[in-house]
Structure formats: C-alpha cells, structure tokens
Design a protein around this motif. Structure first.
Motif, PDB file in Angstrom:
ATOM      1  N   ARG A   1      48.925  49.182  36.073  1.00 19.34           N
ATOM      2  CA  ARG A   1      49.507  48.059  35.338  1.00 19.34           C
ATOM      3  C   ARG A   1      50.554  49.212  34.252  1.00 19.34           C
ATOM      4  O   ARG A   1      49.867  49.424  33.544  1.00 19.34           O
TER       5      ARG A   1
ATOM      6  N   LEU B   1      44.704  47.766  40.029  1.00 19.92           N
ATOM      7  CA  LEU B   1      45.248  46.307  40.469  1.00 19.92           C
ATOM      8  C   LEU B   1      44.245  46.871  41.520  1.00 19.92           C
ATOM      9  O   LEU B   1      43.664  47.826  42.243  1.00 19.92           O
TER      10      LEU B   1
ATOM     11  N   GLU C   1      50.258  37.151  41.689  1.00 21.22           N
ATOM     12  CA  GLU C   1      50.747  36.533  40.284  1.00 21.22           C
ATOM     13  C   GLU C   1      50.736  37.733  39.005  1.00 21.22           C
ATOM     14  O   GLU C   1      51.837  37.385  38.204  1.00 21.22           O
ATOM     15  N   ILE C   2      49.712  38.999  39.065  1.00 23.16           N
ATOM     16  CA  ILE C   2      50.462  39.605  38.520  1.00 23.16           C
ATOM     17  C   ILE C   2      51.431  41.035  38.519  1.00 23.16           C
ATOM     18  O   ILE C   2      51.848  41.193  37.572  1.00 23.16           O
TER      19      ILE C   2
ATOM     20  N   GLU D   1      53.886  40.957  35.763  1.00 22.31           N
ATOM     21  CA  GLU D   1      53.889  42.186  34.957  1.00 22.31           C
ATOM     22  C   GLU D   1      54.550  43.717  35.851  1.00 22.31           C
ATOM     23  O   GLU D   1      54.727  43.042  36.902  1.00 22.31           O
TER      24      GLU D   1
END
Length: 129
Positions: free
Chosen positions: A95, A81, A51-52, A56
């Motif tokens: 990220r 992560l 999902e991240i 992003e």
C-alpha cells in the motif's frame, strides 16, 4: 502518501529504466524485465487482496528472494499485502499510503537490482561513489 510520481522519480535515476503504460497501468522495466508496477484488481487475485487493490494505490515490486518477500509481509502486514498471484514470483505488493519515502526508494532500487544486468548495476554503483 507516496505516489506513482515518487516511484517515477526513483526509477528515473536507475540506469536502463524505462516506464511503459500497460493494460494494468504504469510499469517500470529494465532490459524488458519488469521491476515495479501499479497493481490492479485482476480476477486472478484473491478476493480479499483484490478489494484492497480496487480501493487503494498499490504497487508491486520484484524481490530477489522469497524469504525477503515473506519477511517484509511479516514485518509490516498492514503495508505489505499477502501474495497476489504466482506470476513473477518472488515479488511483493504494498500500500503506497503506508510506505515511508526511504523504504520506497530502497524497494524500487532493490527491485531494479533483481532484474538489471550486472553492467547496469556497476554503472549505478560507480555513479553513487
């Protein structure tokens, strides 16, 4: 926020570095070994991490040691992560929005060192003085 162009600029200064388009985006190699890559939400990635990655800009880099990867994840859990897949371990994904420019340069350079042959590392070190 750091961008892929920032990674591109850092990698361009590393001997033997080559950028390639892959099915997952852009990646950087040294002697056919990947050292940095754009992450994509592959089905094999755990759902929370996927999902991240889907929302992003996330970059993965090779790490020389699993302990270093764990330390980075523990030190900055909002940036690094949890583990993505077992492929290519040890590695970390982070990220881009949360990474500082100096830290990005260090991560990409150290990832390159983890994959580069000794003669290219010497070439880089000699040029740096």
């Amino acid at each position: 926020m750091a961008t892929l162009d920032d990674v591109r600029a850092i990698a361009a200064g590393l001997p033997g570095s080559e950028e390639r388009a892959t099915t997952g985006g852009v990646a950087w190699f040294v002697r056919r070994k990947p050292f940095a890559w754009e992450c994509h939400p592959w089905p094999s990635i755990p759902a929370d991490v996927r999902e991240i990655v889907a929302t992003e800009l996330v970059v993965g880099v090779k790490i020389a040691d699993r302990v270093d990867a764990l330390a980075l994840r523990e030190m900055l859990p909002d940036v690094f992560l949890p583990a993505t897949t077992a492929w290519g371990e040890p590695k970390v994904a982070f990220r881009m929005a949360g990474i500082e420019p100096d830290h990005l340069a260090e991560l990409v350079t150290e990832a390159w060192r983890a994959q580069a042959p000794k003669y290219l590392q010497r070439e880089f070190d000699d040029a740096a003085g």
